[in-house]
Design a protein around this motif. Sequence first.
Motif, PDB file in Angstrom:
ATOM      1  N   ARG A   1     -12.395  -5.142 -11.698  1.00 46.41           N
ATOM      2  CA  ARG A   1     -10.979  -4.919 -11.977  1.00 46.41           C
ATOM      3  C   ARG A   1     -10.442  -3.752 -11.142  1.00 46.41           C
ATOM      4  NH1 ARG A   1     -11.370  -5.132 -17.330  1.00 46.41           N
ATOM      5  NH2 ARG A   1     -10.978  -7.368 -17.326  1.00 46.41           N
ATOM      6  N   VAL A   2     -11.296  -2.795 -10.815  1.00 49.49           N
ATOM      7  CA  VAL A   2     -10.890  -1.662  -9.980  1.00 49.49           C
ATOM      8  C   VAL A   2     -10.979  -2.033  -8.500  1.00 49.49           C
ATOM      9  CG1 VAL A   2     -11.421   0.714  -9.350  1.00 49.49           C
ATOM     10  CG2 VAL A   2     -11.637  -0.015 -11.737  1.00 49.49           C
ATOM     11  N   LEU A   3     -12.077  -2.666  -8.110  1.00 47.30           N
ATOM     12  CA  LEU A   3     -12.299  -2.993  -6.706  1.00 47.30           C
ATOM     13  C   LEU A   3     -11.256  -3.952  -6.152  1.00 47.30           C
ATOM     14  CD1 LEU A   3     -16.188  -3.397  -6.363  1.00 47.30           C
ATOM     15  CD2 LEU A   3     -14.726  -1.685  -5.276  1.00 47.30           C
ATOM     16  N   ILE A   4     -10.841  -4.912  -6.961  1.00 44.50           N
ATOM     17  CA  ILE A   4      -9.931  -5.935  -6.436  1.00 44.50           C
ATOM     18  C   ILE A   4      -8.592  -5.332  -6.032  1.00 44.50           C
ATOM     19  CG2 ILE A   4      -8.895  -6.627  -8.653  1.00 44.50           C
ATOM     20  CD1 ILE A   4      -9.093  -9.524  -7.647  1.00 44.50           C
ATOM     21  N   TRP A   5      -8.178  -4.271  -6.722  1.00 44.49           N
ATOM     22  CA  TRP A   5      -6.925  -3.614  -6.336  1.00 44.49           C
ATOM     23  C   TRP A   5      -7.067  -2.922  -4.987  1.00 44.49           C
ATOM     24  CZ3 TRP A   5      -2.284  -4.437  -8.172  1.00 44.49           C
ATOM     25  CH2 TRP A   5      -2.151  -4.957  -9.468  1.00 44.49           C
ATOM     26  N   PHE A   6      -8.188  -2.244  -4.784  1.00 44.24           N
ATOM     27  CA  PHE A   6      -8.434  -1.578  -3.505  1.00 44.24           C
ATOM     28  C   PHE A   6      -8.488  -2.598  -2.370  1.00 44.24           C
ATOM     29  CE2 PHE A   6     -11.599  -0.303  -0.315  1.00 44.24           C
ATOM     30  CZ  PHE A   6     -10.989   0.850   0.182  1.00 44.24           C
ATOM     31  N   ILE A   7      -9.172  -3.723  -2.602  1.00 40.65           N
ATOM     32  CA  ILE A   7      -9.362  -4.724  -1.548  1.00 40.65           C
ATOM     33  C   ILE A   7      -8.051  -5.442  -1.227  1.00 40.65           C
ATOM     34  CG2 ILE A   7     -10.517  -6.903  -1.005  1.00 40.65           C
ATOM     35  CD1 ILE A   7     -12.930  -5.862  -2.590  1.00 40.65           C
ATOM     36  N   ASN A   8      -7.304  -5.824  -2.252  1.00 42.00           N
ATOM     37  CA  ASN A   8      -6.074  -6.580  -1.950  1.00 42.00           C
ATOM     38  C   ASN A   8      -5.022  -5.689  -1.295  1.00 42.00           C
ATOM     39  OD1 ASN A   8      -3.696  -5.890  -3.837  1.00 42.00           O
ATOM     40  ND2 ASN A   8      -5.315  -6.167  -5.322  1.00 42.00           N
ATOM     41  N   ILE A   9      -4.963  -4.420  -1.670  1.00 45.82           N
ATOM     42  CA  ILE A   9      -4.018  -3.500  -1.017  1.00 45.82           C
ATOM     43  C   ILE A   9      -4.409  -3.293   0.442  1.00 45.82           C
ATOM     44  CG2 ILE A   9      -3.211  -1.105  -0.965  1.00 45.82           C
ATOM     45  CD1 ILE A   9      -3.297  -1.151  -4.032  1.00 45.82           C
ATOM     46  N   LEU A  10      -5.721  -3.169   0.702  1.00 45.18           N
ATOM     47  CA  LEU A  10      -6.202  -3.007   2.078  1.00 45.18           C
ATOM     48  C   LEU A  10      -5.864  -4.235   2.908  1.00 45.18           C
ATOM     49  CD1 LEU A  10      -7.840  -1.223   4.035  1.00 45.18           C
ATOM     50  CD2 LEU A  10      -9.891  -2.421   3.267  1.00 45.18           C
TER      51      LEU A  10
ATOM     52  N   PHE B   1      -3.084 -12.173   5.286  1.00 42.33           N
ATOM     53  CA  PHE B   1      -2.064 -11.609   4.402  1.00 42.33           C
ATOM     54  C   PHE B   1      -1.911 -12.482   3.151  1.00 42.33           C
ATOM     55  CE2 PHE B   1       2.389 -11.258   3.018  1.00 42.33           C
ATOM     56  CZ  PHE B   1       2.484  -9.894   2.808  1.00 42.33           C
ATOM     57  N   CYS B   2      -1.948 -13.803   3.333  1.00 44.01           N
ATOM     58  CA  CYS B   2      -1.874 -14.728   2.186  1.00 44.01           C
ATOM     59  C   CYS B   2      -3.079 -14.555   1.267  1.00 44.01           C
ATOM     60  CB  CYS B   2      -1.786 -16.165   2.677  1.00 44.01           C
ATOM     61  SG  CYS B   2      -0.206 -16.588   3.450  1.00 44.01           S
ATOM     62  N   MET B   3      -4.242 -14.293   1.835  1.00 43.39           N
ATOM     63  CA  MET B   3      -5.424 -14.034   1.008  1.00 43.39           C
ATOM     64  C   MET B   3      -5.229 -12.775   0.174  1.00 43.39           C
ATOM     65  SD  MET B   3      -8.409 -14.988   0.011  1.00 43.39           S
ATOM     66  CE  MET B   3      -8.992 -16.187   1.215  1.00 43.39           C
ATOM     67  N   GLY B   4      -4.621 -11.764   0.765  1.00 47.48           N
ATOM     68  CA  GLY B   4      -4.319 -10.554   0.006  1.00 47.48           C
ATOM     69  C   GLY B   4      -3.356 -10.826  -1.139  1.00 47.48           C
ATOM     70  N   LEU B   5      -2.376 -11.704  -0.911  1.00 43.91           N
ATOM     71  CA  LEU B   5      -1.443 -12.079  -1.969  1.00 43.91           C
ATOM     72  C   LEU B   5      -2.164 -12.791  -3.116  1.00 43.91           C
ATOM     73  CD1 LEU B   5       1.679 -13.364   0.020  1.00 43.91           C
ATOM     74  CD2 LEU B   5       1.346 -11.135  -1.066  1.00 43.91           C
TER      75      LEU B   5
ATOM     76  N   LEU C   1     -18.814 -12.538  -6.102  1.00 45.95           N
ATOM     77  CA  LEU C   1     -18.655 -13.046  -4.741  1.00 45.95           C
ATOM     78  C   LEU C   1     -17.179 -13.110  -4.365  1.00 45.95           C
ATOM     79  CD1 LEU C   1     -21.226 -16.013  -4.704  1.00 45.95           C
ATOM     80  CD2 LEU C   1     -21.563 -13.680  -3.912  1.00 45.95           C
ATOM     81  N   LEU C   2     -16.344 -13.494  -5.320  1.00 44.80           N
ATOM     82  CA  LEU C   2     -14.914 -13.611  -5.061  1.00 44.80           C
ATOM     83  C   LEU C   2     -14.323 -12.287  -4.593  1.00 44.80           C
ATOM     84  CD1 LEU C   2     -12.098 -15.103  -5.404  1.00 44.80           C
ATOM     85  CD2 LEU C   2     -12.065 -14.086  -7.681  1.00 44.80           C
ATOM     86  N   VAL C   3     -14.739 -11.182  -5.208  1.00 46.61           N
ATOM     87  CA  VAL C   3     -14.139  -9.879  -4.918  1.00 46.61           C
ATOM     88  C   VAL C   3     -14.852  -9.165  -3.775  1.00 46.61           C
ATOM     89  CG1 VAL C   3     -13.605  -7.607  -5.873  1.00 46.61           C
ATOM     90  CG2 VAL C   3     -13.289  -9.643  -7.268  1.00 46.61           C
TER      91      VAL C   3
ATOM     92  N   ALA D   1     -11.333  -7.062   7.135  1.00 42.40           N
ATOM     93  CA  ALA D   1     -11.913  -6.581   8.388  1.00 42.40           C
ATOM     94  C   ALA D   1     -11.172  -7.082   9.621  1.00 42.40           C
ATOM     95  CB  ALA D   1     -13.384  -6.988   8.469  1.00 42.40           C
ATOM     96  N   ASN D   2     -10.642  -8.307   9.566  1.00 43.13           N
ATOM     97  CA  ASN D   2     -10.032  -8.910  10.758  1.00 43.13           C
ATOM     98  C   ASN D   2      -8.934  -8.065  11.384  1.00 43.13           C
ATOM     99  OD1 ASN D   2     -11.723 -11.103  10.739  1.00 43.13           O
ATOM    100  ND2 ASN D   2     -10.313 -12.412   9.597  1.00 43.13           N
TER     101      ASN D   2
END
Length: 566
Positions: free
Chosen positions: A240-249, A283-287, A484-486, A495-496
């Motif tokens: 729940r914490v990591l997904i916010w960091f990853i999607n914002i990045l 960007f869509c993946m981040g959304l 795996l999802l997160v 990374a791209n």
Amino acid sequence: ELCDNLRMTTIPQNAFQGMSNESLTLKLYKNGFEDIHSHAFNGTKLNQLILKDNKNLRWIHNDALRGATGPDVLDISSTALESLPSYGLEAIQVLNATSSYSLKRLPPLEKFSSLLEAVLTYPSHCCAFRNLRTEKQNSLLSLFDNFSKECENTMRKPPNEIFYRDDSYNTSLWPGEKNIYPLAADEDPSPYSYSAIFEDSEMLGFDFEYDFCQPKILTCTPEPDAFNPCEDILGYSFLRVLIWFINILAIAGNFTVLLVLITSHYKLTVPRFLMCNLSFADFCMGLYLLLIAAVDAQTSGQYYNHAIDWQTGSGCSTAGFFTVFASELSVYTLTVITLERWHTITYAMQLDRKLRLRHAVPIMLGGWIFSVLIAVLPLLGVSSYMKVSICLPMDIETGLSQAYILLILVLNVVAFVVICACYIKIYIAVQNPELVAANKDTKVAKRMAILIFTDFTCMAPISFFAISAAFKVPLITVTNSKILLVLFYPVNSCANPFLYAIFTKAFRRDFFLLLSKLGCCKARAELYRMNYFSAHTSNCKNGSSAAAPSKASRGLLLLSALEKQC
């Protein structure tokens, strides 16, 4: 009993008042009821209230059961009810709500203080009752922590000796045994005597052996399955914490790349065009990750009450479309970028074979059409986004759905093999100690290794476990698949933008030129502008003076083609 009367559309106030002083079983099924008013059952003692098969019954007033005693059994199966009344649920021991597809949310759980059996429509609702105890059990467990020893002693006694010696109340199965064994004059009362805690009236109907030593357990069907375990969307707190960091990045990185490339005044080259497509896909993946994270935060701790609305609604379908479209377009674009790099370096000296923008546009148009088609199929019944809370197409019940999942996975594996093969060929093309310096060679090799490693980290775990699941031999649970999802699924999306754009000299030049338009970093931007024109002028002079390039110049050209992508 009142049934098969389609002309009756409502149950008014006090409809059954004065009917009987005895316990009633009201069978009101297959009527035309649409609503039930306040105090509709006022003055009745309800044993069973059967409202099943009232197809048009959509609303029960919150006070419909006010003034009534009971009911013990409530049957609202095959109705269109969207909610249950907030008052009068405390006495219900059996709740039947099968085929009540509009009942997607339950009242607060404390309302069901006496519930022993629930037969519902959706498995997620049973998650709400998994740890629910009856009010009587809760009061007993909070007061008698030491009763486990007494229960053990009770269960060891022969059947004709199972009773509890307390002359305030006989807790035996056989009431006639009360006071058969009175306490001796010098015998202390039992330390577990109820008389010191409960009044006689509170002990009526209570049996020590069956009500405490063998407490009744609430049963609920249908039980949650492997695809929808009793947990929140993300399951683990750290996710729940990591997904916010990853999607914002992912969102910030790809949005920055898109903004810089689109606003750049330099000519739109093929690498820039491809990078724009890749950034949009990521960007869509981040959304998608943002949508999952937001819904998880909103429904945390009570997902069972939101599961049906989320998984069957437009939100999950939108999230599923985003992730499949983004994933396939990203993989497709990465493959095209890699092939373009290989083609550029392999045919660096043959300008007539250079890939032009007029070639790249139809290639990417095909990728968009393919990605949209793959993402739309689950919305048309080929697999489904509704199967799991994370909205991935995990439905493999039909052969067509299974073939759909396998097609996606096989194409992703093929794309990874093509990417690896192209980078190996690129490395062989530029790896020549006679042509380039060793440190340049090492730098190129490291960059390629990072690109391949990120692709492998993203694709390998997902593909391995997904292929096994597609063959109906799952090696991982849905709960663990969320890791795996997160942690792996969005690796490329994060990374791209850095590996293909932000870390390149061309992007840094465009970035500082954009900032200079806003009044920032003007000196740095001017330096990049001068370096660019100096290098461009030098390349033009070298190209016009050299009839045939030497081996050294050809090697440097190969490296330049690789390093100046984007």
